[in-house]
Design a protein around this motif. Structure first.
Motif, short mmCIF file in Angstrom:
data_model
loop_
_atom_site.label_atom_id
_atom_site.label_comp_id
_atom_site.label_asym_id
_atom_site.label_seq_id
_atom_site.Cartn_x
_atom_site.Cartn_y
_atom_site.Cartn_z
N ASP A 2 0.85 -1.18 0.00
CA ASP A 2 0.00 0.00 0.00
C ASP A 2 0.89 1.24 0.00
O ASP A 2 2.11 1.15 -0.02
N HIS A 40 -3.84 -2.17 -7.39
CA HIS A 40 -4.50 -3.45 -7.11
C HIS A 40 -5.46 -3.85 -8.22
O HIS A 40 -5.55 -5.03 -8.57
N GLN A 203 -12.25 -13.58 1.73
CA GLN A 203 -11.02 -13.64 2.53
C GLN A 203 -10.40 -15.04 2.50
O GLN A 203 -9.96 -15.58 3.51
N ILE A 242 -6.65 -10.75 1.84
CA ILE A 242 -5.55 -9.80 2.03
C ILE A 242 -4.91 -10.08 3.38
O ILE A 242 -5.53 -10.67 4.27
N LEU A 279 -9.54 -7.30 -2.07
CA LEU A 279 -8.13 -7.21 -2.45
C LEU A 279 -7.83 -5.92 -3.21
O LEU A 279 -6.70 -5.44 -3.22
N ASN A 283 -6.58 -2.87 1.49
CA ASN A 283 -5.34 -2.24 1.92
C ASN A 283 -5.15 -0.85 1.34
O ASN A 283 -4.12 -0.20 1.57
N SER A 371 -5.74 -1.53 6.65
CA SER A 371 -6.60 -2.48 5.90
C SER A 371 -8.08 -2.22 6.17
O SER A 371 -8.86 -3.15 6.33
#
Length: 421
Positions: A2, A40, A203, A242, A279, A283, A371
């Motif tokens: 990030d 991303h 997740q 993530i 995702l 982040n 996050s």
């Protein structure tokens, strides 16, 4: 990766100091990074390079108009699960032919909205929904493009509240019944069957559950084609996880996921859709809060923040972990101290972390929840009559408020007192 890093002892969002944003908008607030969102999205898009594909952002993770406009301008489609999300996607300039409508409880009004406004496809989840959608399409003199969501009975090995692909889950049609349900869909004049949809959960930190599900989809594709269905599109859902802690083993990369898709489905000649949310946005965002008090208890100390469970509900709802870091970087070797980190709401559940080691903090210090860009602002509420907190977007050395904090008058004036009171 990030773009929230310490620089000269202070936490920055790209080239803007977090403390500068806090001074301008007050705390708590959410802040998102343009560079991270862009990176991303492109990682997913590049992971499927060479295949006919569309990356549809799962709007349920973050539905701010500025975020949608940013991703839409990059070429993203949108995965929506309500009429409100559909309207948001269109308002952000995303064309209907890049919008996929998912969800188990689409209403006739929502179907009509999407059929009139344009839609890439409906991901249908039951026979009753199928019947209503066919009627809606015929009434409007059109045909609704559909995939049918199949439930492959695959354990995603994730939190029970975000698992969607096991036989006991409410989502989709059992894959064992798929052939008969596809036959029914083909008989309905208001529908055009174009593909298969599958989504096993959120997740996920391993590729194996995806691979098991996709192999079942590949087999079903061949069966349905043999029975005369023109299966030309596969919607594979989202769910790639993530790292919520810096010490965790990293989940698979989008490039590894893309390679697995090629190996399991690449020989079918189908267009591939994926629906990542977390995702892309997770982040890419922080929630920033201020310490109100440091309270000493009988057997523990508390950091009491101005952010609360209504602002970020994931820890209370899921027991979710977020790394929490001071906005001013502690000096090397600073002794850490355990704190229960809590909010001001009158609920014991308003607890973000227990016995979390932090450098010594005091009233007025800022902390950042990492996050927090996915399932943060979108799940927030006004419990305890606490206004929704601002959202801020950073782009290089610029920042803009992309959702303002309502005033107390804004909250109160939404209510109407009947004339008899």
């Amino acid at each position: 990766m990030d773009h929230f890093l310490y620089r000269d002892g202070a936490l920055y969002a790209e080239d803007v100091a977090i403390s500068e944003i806090a001074a301008a908008v007050g705390t708590p607030f959410y802040v998102y990074s343009t560079a991270t969102l862009t990176r991303h999205f492109r990682l997913f898009d590049e992971a499927l390079a060479g295949m006919d594909h569309l990356v549809c952002f799962a709007m349920k993770s973050n539905s701010n108009q500025a975020v949608l406009k940013l991703l839409g301008d990059l070429g993203a489609g949108m995965d929506v699960v309500s009429g409100g999300e559909y309207a948001r996607a269109k308002a952000a300039g995303v064309p209907g032919d890049r919008i996929v409508f998912s969800g188990v409880g689409k209403t006739r009004a929502e179907m009509d909205m999407a059929l009139k406004g344009g839609i890439r496809q409906f991901n249908v989840e039951s026979e009753p929904e199928m019947m209503v959608l066919s009627e809606a399409a015929l009434a409007l003199g059109t045909v609704a493009p559909i995939t049918i969501r199949v439930n492959p009975d695959v354990d995603a090995k994730t939190h029970e509240k975000i698992s969607t692909g096991k036989k006991g889950d409410k989502f989709g049609i059992p894959i064992s019944r798929a052939r008969e349900v596809y036959a029914l869909a083909a008989s309905l004049k208001g529908l055009e069957v174009i593909g298969i949809d599958v989504h096993i959960g959120s997740q996920l930190t391993q590729l194996e559950p995806f691979e098991l599900a996709y192999k079942k989809v590949a087999e079903l594709t061949k069966q349905l084609r043999a029975e005369g269905h023109n299966i030309r599109r596969l919607d594979l859902g989202g769910g790639l996880g993530i790292p919520y802690t810096r010490s965790n083993d990293a989940p698979p990369l989008p490039s590894q996921y893309g390679q697995m898709v090629r190996q399991t489905l690449g020989d079918l000649g189908c267009e591939i859709e994926i629906e990542p949310g977390r995702l892309i946005s997770g982040n890419a965002g922080l929630m920033v809060s201020k310490v109100i008090y440091v309270k000493s208890g009988e057997d523990r100390d508390f950091l009491i923040l101005d952010g609360a469970m209504n602002d970020l509900v994931r820890p209370a709802m899921y027991g979710a972990h977020h790394d929490i870091v001071p906005v001013i970087e502690p000096a090397a070797g600073t002794e850490q101290h355990p704190y229960d980190i809590v909010g001001p709401i009158c609920e014991s559940g308003d607890t973000f972390a227990k016995a979390r080691t932090m450098p010594p903090l005091q009233s007025g210090d800022l902390v950042a929840f990492r996050s927090a860009g996915a399932y943060g602002a979108v799940m927030s509420s006004e419990y305890n009559s606490r206004p929704l907190i601002p959202e801020v977007l950073v782009n290089g050395d610029q920042f803009a408020v992309i959702r303002a904090r309502p005033t107390f008058d804004d909250l109160i004036n939404r209510d109407t007192i009947p004339e008899w009171l």
